[in-house]
Scaffold this active site. Structure first.
Site, PDB file in Angstrom:
ATOM      1  N   SER A 111     -15.415  -1.465   2.875  1.00 52.29           N
ATOM      2  CA  SER A 111     -16.501  -0.479   2.967  1.00 52.29           C
ATOM      3  C   SER A 111     -17.161  -0.258   1.601  1.00 52.29           C
ATOM      4  O   SER A 111     -18.373  -0.055   1.521  1.00 52.29           O
ATOM      5  CB  SER A 111     -16.006   0.844   3.551  1.00 52.29           C
ATOM      6  OG  SER A 111     -15.184   1.518   2.634  1.00 52.29           O
ATOM      7  N   LEU A 183      -5.624  -5.917  -4.136  1.00 48.31           N
ATOM      8  CA  LEU A 183      -4.288  -5.399  -4.449  1.00 48.31           C
ATOM      9  C   LEU A 183      -3.493  -6.214  -5.463  1.00 48.31           C
ATOM     10  O   LEU A 183      -2.487  -5.743  -5.973  1.00 48.31           O
ATOM     11  CB  LEU A 183      -3.482  -5.236  -3.155  1.00 48.31           C
ATOM     12  CG  LEU A 183      -4.076  -4.225  -2.155  1.00 48.31           C
ATOM     13  CD1 LEU A 183      -3.162  -4.047  -0.959  1.00 48.31           C
ATOM     14  CD2 LEU A 183      -4.330  -2.882  -2.814  1.00 48.31           C
ATOM     15  N   ASN A 200     -12.214  -1.204 -11.794  1.00 49.44           N
ATOM     16  CA  ASN A 200     -11.453  -0.939 -10.562  1.00 49.44           C
ATOM     17  C   ASN A 200     -11.729   0.491 -10.111  1.00 49.44           C
ATOM     18  O   ASN A 200     -12.069   1.354 -10.922  1.00 49.44           O
ATOM     19  CB  ASN A 200      -9.951  -1.124 -10.816  1.00 49.44           C
ATOM     20  CG  ASN A 200      -9.139  -0.891  -9.556  1.00 49.44           C
ATOM     21  OD1 ASN A 200      -9.529  -1.303  -8.452  1.00 49.44           O
ATOM     22  ND2 ASN A 200      -8.006  -0.215  -9.678  1.00 49.44           N
ATOM     23  N   HIS A 202      -9.821   3.640  -7.999  1.00 47.35           N
ATOM     24  CA  HIS A 202      -8.533   4.077  -7.446  1.00 47.35           C
ATOM     25  C   HIS A 202      -8.753   5.378  -6.675  1.00 47.35           C
ATOM     26  O   HIS A 202      -9.455   6.277  -7.150  1.00 47.35           O
ATOM     27  CB  HIS A 202      -7.524   4.283  -8.584  1.00 47.35           C
ATOM     28  CG  HIS A 202      -6.158   4.615  -8.087  1.00 47.35           C
ATOM     29  ND1 HIS A 202      -5.316   3.652  -7.550  1.00 47.35           N
ATOM     30  CD2 HIS A 202      -5.497   5.788  -8.001  1.00 47.35           C
ATOM     31  CE1 HIS A 202      -4.189   4.244  -7.170  1.00 47.35           C
ATOM     32  NE2 HIS A 202      -4.272   5.534  -7.429  1.00 47.35           N
ATOM     33  N   ASP A 243      -3.507   0.203 -12.465  1.00 45.65           N
ATOM     34  CA  ASP A 243      -4.188   1.506 -12.533  1.00 45.65           C
ATOM     35  C   ASP A 243      -4.070   2.179 -13.901  1.00 45.65           C
ATOM     36  O   ASP A 243      -3.831   3.381 -14.002  1.00 45.65           O
ATOM     37  CB  ASP A 243      -3.598   2.464 -11.466  1.00 45.65           C
ATOM     38  CG  ASP A 243      -3.667   1.856 -10.085  1.00 45.65           C
ATOM     39  OD1 ASP A 243      -4.649   1.160  -9.795  1.00 45.65           O
ATOM     40  OD2 ASP A 243      -2.717   2.076  -9.303  1.00 45.65           O
ATOM     41  N   GLU A 272     -16.239   7.641  -3.064  1.00 46.70           N
ATOM     42  CA  GLU A 272     -16.319   6.280  -3.618  1.00 46.70           C
ATOM     43  C   GLU A 272     -17.693   5.684  -3.376  1.00 46.70           C
ATOM     44  O   GLU A 272     -18.334   5.153  -4.287  1.00 46.70           O
ATOM     45  CB  GLU A 272     -15.242   5.395  -2.988  1.00 46.70           C
ATOM     46  CG  GLU A 272     -13.842   5.803  -3.421  1.00 46.70           C
ATOM     47  CD  GLU A 272     -12.748   4.917  -2.842  1.00 46.70           C
ATOM     48  OE1 GLU A 272     -11.687   4.845  -3.462  1.00 46.70           O
ATOM     49  OE2 GLU A 272     -12.957   4.324  -1.757  1.00 46.70           O
TER      50      GLU A 272
HETATM   51  C1  GRF Z   1     -10.572   2.181  -1.675  1.00 51.70           C
HETATM   52  O1  GRF Z   1     -10.122   3.414  -1.229  1.00 51.70           O
HETATM   53  C2  GRF Z   1     -10.318   1.994  -3.138  1.00 51.70           C
HETATM   54  O2  GRF Z   1     -10.146   3.190  -3.814  1.00 51.70           O
HETATM   55  C3  GRF Z   1      -9.021   1.244  -3.182  1.00 51.70           C
HETATM   56  O3  GRF Z   1      -9.037   0.439  -2.035  1.00 51.70           O
HETATM   57  C4  GRF Z   1      -9.814   1.036  -1.040  1.00 51.70           C
HETATM   58  C5  GRF Z   1     -10.706  -0.012  -0.467  1.00 51.70           C
HETATM   59  O4  GRF Z   1     -11.353   0.424   0.685  1.00 51.70           O
HETATM   60  N1  GRF Z   1      -8.892   0.527  -4.424  1.00 51.70           N
HETATM   61  P1  GRF Z   1     -12.480  -0.460   1.350  1.00 51.70           P
HETATM   62  O5  GRF Z   1     -11.864  -1.787   1.720  1.00 51.70           O
HETATM   63  O6  GRF Z   1     -13.574  -0.618   0.349  1.00 51.70           O
HETATM   64  O7  GRF Z   1     -12.924   0.316   2.545  1.00 51.70           O
END
Ligand code: GRF
Length: 290
Positions: A111, A183, A200, A202, A243, A272
């Protein structure tokens, strides 16, 4: 010195040699052609001759370098290089036609990647050039396909112990890397190749609730279990620890007694999506100019 140039131009050793050769041959060709052209004017060597010579070689240099770069296979590098130089000479990066090429590394639903792609779809400054993913079938791959962005499916051994996919990143002229739900830890070689050019996001307020194993709903569960009244997002540079790199931006949201990991995740995603593209734009632009 050579290593620094390699990093700055994001090229391998062989390309660096070819680029330096192009500079040398292009410069000689330009000097030679400039002199020959002035000889045609029968002008006496003197102050005027010198001024005209400088003017001529300034005009001829880009052409000569581009010409030489073709047989040496360096045309696309020099095209980008000259556009960048022109942008700097004309005073502002806003006037430059050089776009910062970004690779998004993601392995989940995507997303954030979707939001970033959408935000920069018409950008004159940023181009989302590549989606890098380590999970076959991940949602982000469909997003890339729909948006017509090339994707690269990577495998563990080569990412950590091989060439870290640097040749592919260089081939796409990637200037900047954005992690959005990726990840795997970034290998040192990639961090060194992109110093302060990997971001990144978080889903918590670092330094709390970060580190190995802290991802997705585990983060939100830990925040709720600790009885926190607020959580948020952290955007940071990537270093060799999970992180851990320098924090660039944080935004907060409230955690209520009714929140579950799911509802908190929704609030965090909203934060985000609202903030990541803007932070990417300002950091990538700044880093790209340096
Ligand atoms: C996000 O919440 C971000 O903070 C973390 O991974 C998640 C990814 O979500 N690092 P998406 O795949 O972008 O929906």
């Amino acid at each position: 010195m050579l290593k620094k140039l390699q990093q700055r131009w994001k090229v391998n050793g062989l390309n660096l040699v070819l680029i330096i050769t192009t500079f040398a041959l292009g410069g000689s060709l330009c000097g030679y052609t400039g002199r020959k052209l002035l000889m045609l004017t029968n002008l006496e060597k003197g102050f005027l001759w010198f001024i005209l010579y400088i003017l001529l070689i300034t005009l001829l240099w880009p052409l000569c370098v581009l010409l030489i770069s073709i047989p040496l296979g360096q045309f696309s590098f020099f095209k980008r290089y000259l556009i960048k130089v022109w942008g700097k000479m004309s005073g502002s990066s806003n006037n430059s036609h050089y776009k910062c090429n970004i690779a998004i590394f993601a392995s989940g639903a995507g997303s954030n990647a979707q939001q970033i792609i959408h935000q920069f779809s018409d950008s004159a400054l940023i181009n989302i050039s590549l989606i890098v993913c380590n999970k076959p079938g991940a949602g982000v791959l469909q997003i890339a396909e729909k948006a017509g962005i090339p994707s690269l499916l990577i495998e563990k051994e080569r990412f950590f112990n091989g060439d870290h996919y640097l040749p592919e990143l260089r081939k796409q002229h990637i200037d900047f890397i954005v992690l959005a739900g990726f990840l795997w830890k970034m290998p040192a070689a990639l961090i060194n190749a992109y110093p302060k050019k990997i971001l990144n996001i978080h889903p918590a307020l670092l330094p709390k609730y970060g580190g190995k194993g802290m991802y997705g709903s585990k983060v939100h569960e830990a925040v709720i279990a600790a009885g926190e009244t607020e959580s948020g997002i952290t955007i940071h540079f990537v270093d060799e620890l999970y992180d851990h790199g320098e924090i660039i931006f944080q935004a907060k949201c409230e955690v209520t007694l009714h929140d579950t990991a799911e509802t908190l995740a929704q609030k965090i995603h909203l934060l985000e999506h609202a903030n990541y593209p803007g932070v990417i734009a300002s950091v990538a632009e700044k880093q790209n100019r340096s």
